[in-house]
Write an enzyme that holds these catalytic residues in place. Structure first.
Site, PDB file in Angstrom:
ATOM      1  N   ASP A  25      32.445   8.859  41.762  1.00 21.54           N
ATOM      2  CA  ASP A  25      31.893   8.213  42.956  1.00 21.54           C
ATOM      3  C   ASP A  25      30.384   8.411  42.986  1.00 21.54           C
ATOM      4  O   ASP A  25      29.904   9.539  42.812  1.00 21.54           O
ATOM      5  CB  ASP A  25      32.449   8.878  44.227  1.00 21.54           C
ATOM      6  CG  ASP A  25      33.844   8.378  44.585  1.00 21.54           C
ATOM      7  OD1 ASP A  25      34.384   7.524  43.867  1.00 21.54           O
ATOM      8  OD2 ASP A  25      34.380   8.854  45.609  1.00 21.54           O
ATOM      9  N   LYS A  82      34.862  -0.315  46.058  1.00 22.00           N
ATOM     10  CA  LYS A  82      36.047  -0.251  46.920  1.00 22.00           C
ATOM     11  C   LYS A  82      36.070  -1.372  47.952  1.00 22.00           C
ATOM     12  O   LYS A  82      35.031  -1.737  48.500  1.00 22.00           O
ATOM     13  CB  LYS A  82      36.068   1.086  47.674  1.00 22.00           C
ATOM     14  CG  LYS A  82      36.377   2.303  46.806  1.00 22.00           C
ATOM     15  CD  LYS A  82      36.408   3.551  47.665  1.00 22.00           C
ATOM     16  CE  LYS A  82      36.442   4.834  46.862  1.00 22.00           C
ATOM     17  NZ  LYS A  82      37.751   5.099  46.225  1.00 22.00           N
ATOM     18  N   GLY A 154      38.199  13.716  49.679  1.00 22.34           N
ATOM     19  CA  GLY A 154      37.188  14.338  50.532  1.00 22.34           C
ATOM     20  C   GLY A 154      37.559  15.717  51.033  1.00 22.34           C
ATOM     21  O   GLY A 154      36.923  16.243  51.941  1.00 22.34           O
ATOM     22  N   ARG A 166      53.080  15.008  40.257  1.00 13.37           N
ATOM     23  CA  ARG A 166      54.393  15.581  39.916  1.00 13.37           C
ATOM     24  C   ARG A 166      55.527  14.676  40.397  1.00 13.37           C
ATOM     25  O   ARG A 166      56.531  14.501  39.710  1.00 13.37           O
ATOM     26  CB  ARG A 166      54.554  16.971  40.541  1.00 13.37           C
ATOM     27  CG  ARG A 166      53.864  18.064  39.763  1.00 13.37           C
ATOM     28  CD  ARG A 166      54.542  19.405  40.049  1.00 13.37           C
ATOM     29  NE  ARG A 166      53.850  20.516  39.408  1.00 13.37           N
ATOM     30  CZ  ARG A 166      54.101  20.914  38.161  1.00 13.37           C
ATOM     31  NH1 ARG A 166      54.993  20.287  37.421  1.00 13.37           N
ATOM     32  NH2 ARG A 166      53.450  21.946  37.662  1.00 13.37           N
ATOM     33  N   GLY A 215      40.614  15.078  45.764  1.00 17.80           N
ATOM     34  CA  GLY A 215      40.562  16.521  45.952  1.00 17.80           C
ATOM     35  C   GLY A 215      40.144  17.313  44.726  1.00 17.80           C
ATOM     36  O   GLY A 215      40.138  18.539  44.751  1.00 17.80           O
ATOM     37  N   GLY A 236      35.388  12.247  43.403  1.00 17.39           N
ATOM     38  CA  GLY A 236      34.576  11.683  44.483  1.00 17.39           C
ATOM     39  C   GLY A 236      33.554  12.690  44.945  1.00 17.39           C
ATOM     40  O   GLY A 236      32.536  12.936  44.292  1.00 17.39           O
ATOM     41  N   SER A 237      33.861  13.324  46.079  1.00 19.44           N
ATOM     42  CA  SER A 237      32.925  14.248  46.711  1.00 19.44           C
ATOM     43  C   SER A 237      32.645  15.469  45.835  1.00 19.44           C
ATOM     44  O   SER A 237      31.613  16.114  45.986  1.00 19.44           O
ATOM     45  CB  SER A 237      33.509  14.709  48.039  1.00 19.44           C
ATOM     46  OG  SER A 237      34.243  13.663  48.638  1.00 19.44           O
TER      47      SER A 237
END
Lengths: 295, 199
Positions: A25, A82, A154, A166, A215, A236-237
């Site tokens: 990102d 996005k 995030g 999983r 995450g 991302g973050s």
């Protein structure tokens, strides 16, 4: 093969060329260049990274086309962007900008609570999020050319991404062991198209490339998802909210390529400074979970 | 004969699958990720992927110099798409990606972005038989070929496949089709190179 089927094959094939890679990102040209220099296989152009979206609240939308164009000019790797779930016009706009992939993303505020975009008529490929096999196959049924597990974007907490990866792996192995007469029932339980359920049972894998997302904050997180069967990762973050983004970005790239080698992982995990601040999922209200958006 | 497929990023599994489908008992396909892995190989395929990422991963794995020197010693190498970029002596605007190798100049993304990706059929006279189905994904193009370079195929006047001695490049992806002819052609190159070394 007709033209639409040919384009869909080319779109699934582009995802194959991204395998073993990291998609990052980025919110501006400078970050896009850092990502490319770190070895990203693509960048995701967006206005704010998910953790900032969480903090800011309000409605989160497609990015400014000028910003996307500036990033397309600045890097040679594929540029993704996005759109809100169900927002056909944002998708039309991004296709006209010539982006390489559209992410119909739960990280943005959904535009349609009932329907995802019918992705078949588009030339541009789509990647969509999924928490389980049924959701993945529904998106593929609508024309998605690539899947990513949703995780919980995030948060800097990998637990949901692990759960989703999983779950998909377990559901695929259940189908692989099923007798032919069980497959219609399985399709009903998964709420997934029957022909795709049969295909998964036969091939023992998703019909498209599957990355992990949501995450991932450390090289070890990225390697964990690879070990669990993801074919690459979205971050991302986790990168640009950390203390040293360039070093962390490079380390995550190396971790994905070397996930089977603990000594390399130990070396590249060293001296990266602070990771992004993480959230315990029990601190999130159900309504604050992005992964619940879409169906 | 051990045929390596560079296994750092990109279309690795697809090339390994094609090699296994040749069902040629004399070849043993292996995924190459380290210098010791490279030392086992008699030949190497560099797959498609993102050339910038591949170059970074090659450097980090300590494979850049060993591949270049094995190439100079005559090891057969085939680069598809991003692999072609790495094998070109000159890369327009991105010279830092080059591992050296074939006397050609390559430009990245000559056809444009993903929405301009396409499938085209064209003859490859060296292979004989029907036209080859070329899958071009954000493909690079060969914009100059040196004197010693043999052009194997053109599509719409654009050079898309070349050979120079033990090196082979294609700007398209045979590993994404059911057509095994180019993989078989590369194996012939490898067999010839091995036989030559034995003399």
């Amino acid at each position: 093969m007709n033209e639409a089927a040919e384009q869909y094959a080319l779109n699934r094939d582009l995802a194959k060329m991204l395998k073993g890679g990291v998609i990052m990102d980025v919110v501006n040209v400078e970050q896009a260049q850092i990502a490319q220099e770190a070895g990203a296989v693509a960048v995701m152009a967006l206005e704010r990274v998910p953790s900032e979206i969480r903090k800011a609240g309000g409605v989160s939308r497609m990015s400014d086309p000028d910003m996307i164009k500036a990033i397309q000019e600045a890097v040679s790797i594929p540029v993704m962007a996005k759109v809100r779930i169900g927002h056909i016009i944002e998708a039309d706009i991004l296709q006209s900008l010539g982006v390489d992939y559209i992410d119909e993303s739960e990280v943005l505020t959904p535009a349609d609570e009932q329907y995802h975009i019918d992705k078949h008529p588009y030339r541009v490929p789509f990647v969509c999020g999924a928490r389980d096999l049924g959701e993945a196959l529904r998106r593929i049924g609508e024309g998605a050319a690539m899947i990513r597990t949703k995780g919980e974007a995030g948060t800097g907490n990998v637990v949901e991404a692990v759960r989703h990866q999983r779950t998909i792996t377990q559901q695929i192995s259940q189908l692989a062991g099923a007798a032919p007469e069980e497959l219609m029932s399985a399709a009903k339980a998964l709420q997934a198209p029957y022909d795709l359920v049969c295909q998964v049972a036969r091939e023992q894998r998703l019909p498209v490339v599957n990355f992990a997302a949501g995450g991932i904050a450390t090289p070890a997180d990225a390697a964990l998802l690879m070990r669990l069967g993801s074919e690459g990762v979205f971050v991302g973050s986790g990168i640009f909210n950390s203390q040293d983004p360039a070093a962390r970005a490079r380390a995550i790239v190396l971790a994905v390529a070397n996930y089977q080698d603990p000594e390399t992982l130990a070396r590249i995990s060293s001296g990266l400074g602070e990771a992004m601040e993480g959230l315990d999922l029990s601190d999130l209200q159900e309504g604050q979970k992005f992964a619940r958006r879409g169906w | 004969m051990h045929i390596g497929v560079l296994g750092l990023q990109g279309g690795v599994a697809e090339h390994l699958e094609m090699l296994s489908r040749l069902s040629d008992e004399t070849i043993n396909p292996i995924e190459v990720r380290t210098p010791p892995g490279l030392r086992q190989c008699d030949a190497l395929i560099i797959p498609g992927g993102e050339s910038t990422a591949l170059r970074i991963l090659l450097d980090a794995a300590g494979l850049t110099d060993p591949i270049s020197s094995r190439m100079q010693q005559g090891m057969p190498v085939w680069g598809t798409c991003a692999g072609m970029i790495l094998l070109a002596q000159k890369v327009l605007y991105h010279q830092n990606l080059s591992l050296g190798g074939m006397d050609i100049t390559v430009a990245r993304n000559v056809y444009g972005r993903q929405q301009e990706s396409f499938v085209a059929e064209f003859p490859i006279p060296e292979l004989g038989g029907p036209p080859f189905p070329g899958v071009f994904i954000r493909a690079p193009g060969v914009i100059r070929t040196g004197d010693g370079v043999q052009v194997l195929a053109r599509s719409d006047d654009q050079v898309v496949a070349c050979r120079e001695q033990h090196l082979l490049v294609t700007s398209f992806h045979p590993e994404l089709t059911d057509d095994l002819r180019l993989h078989r052609y590369f194996i012939h190159m490898c067999t010839a190179a091995c036989a030559e070394r034995a003399h």
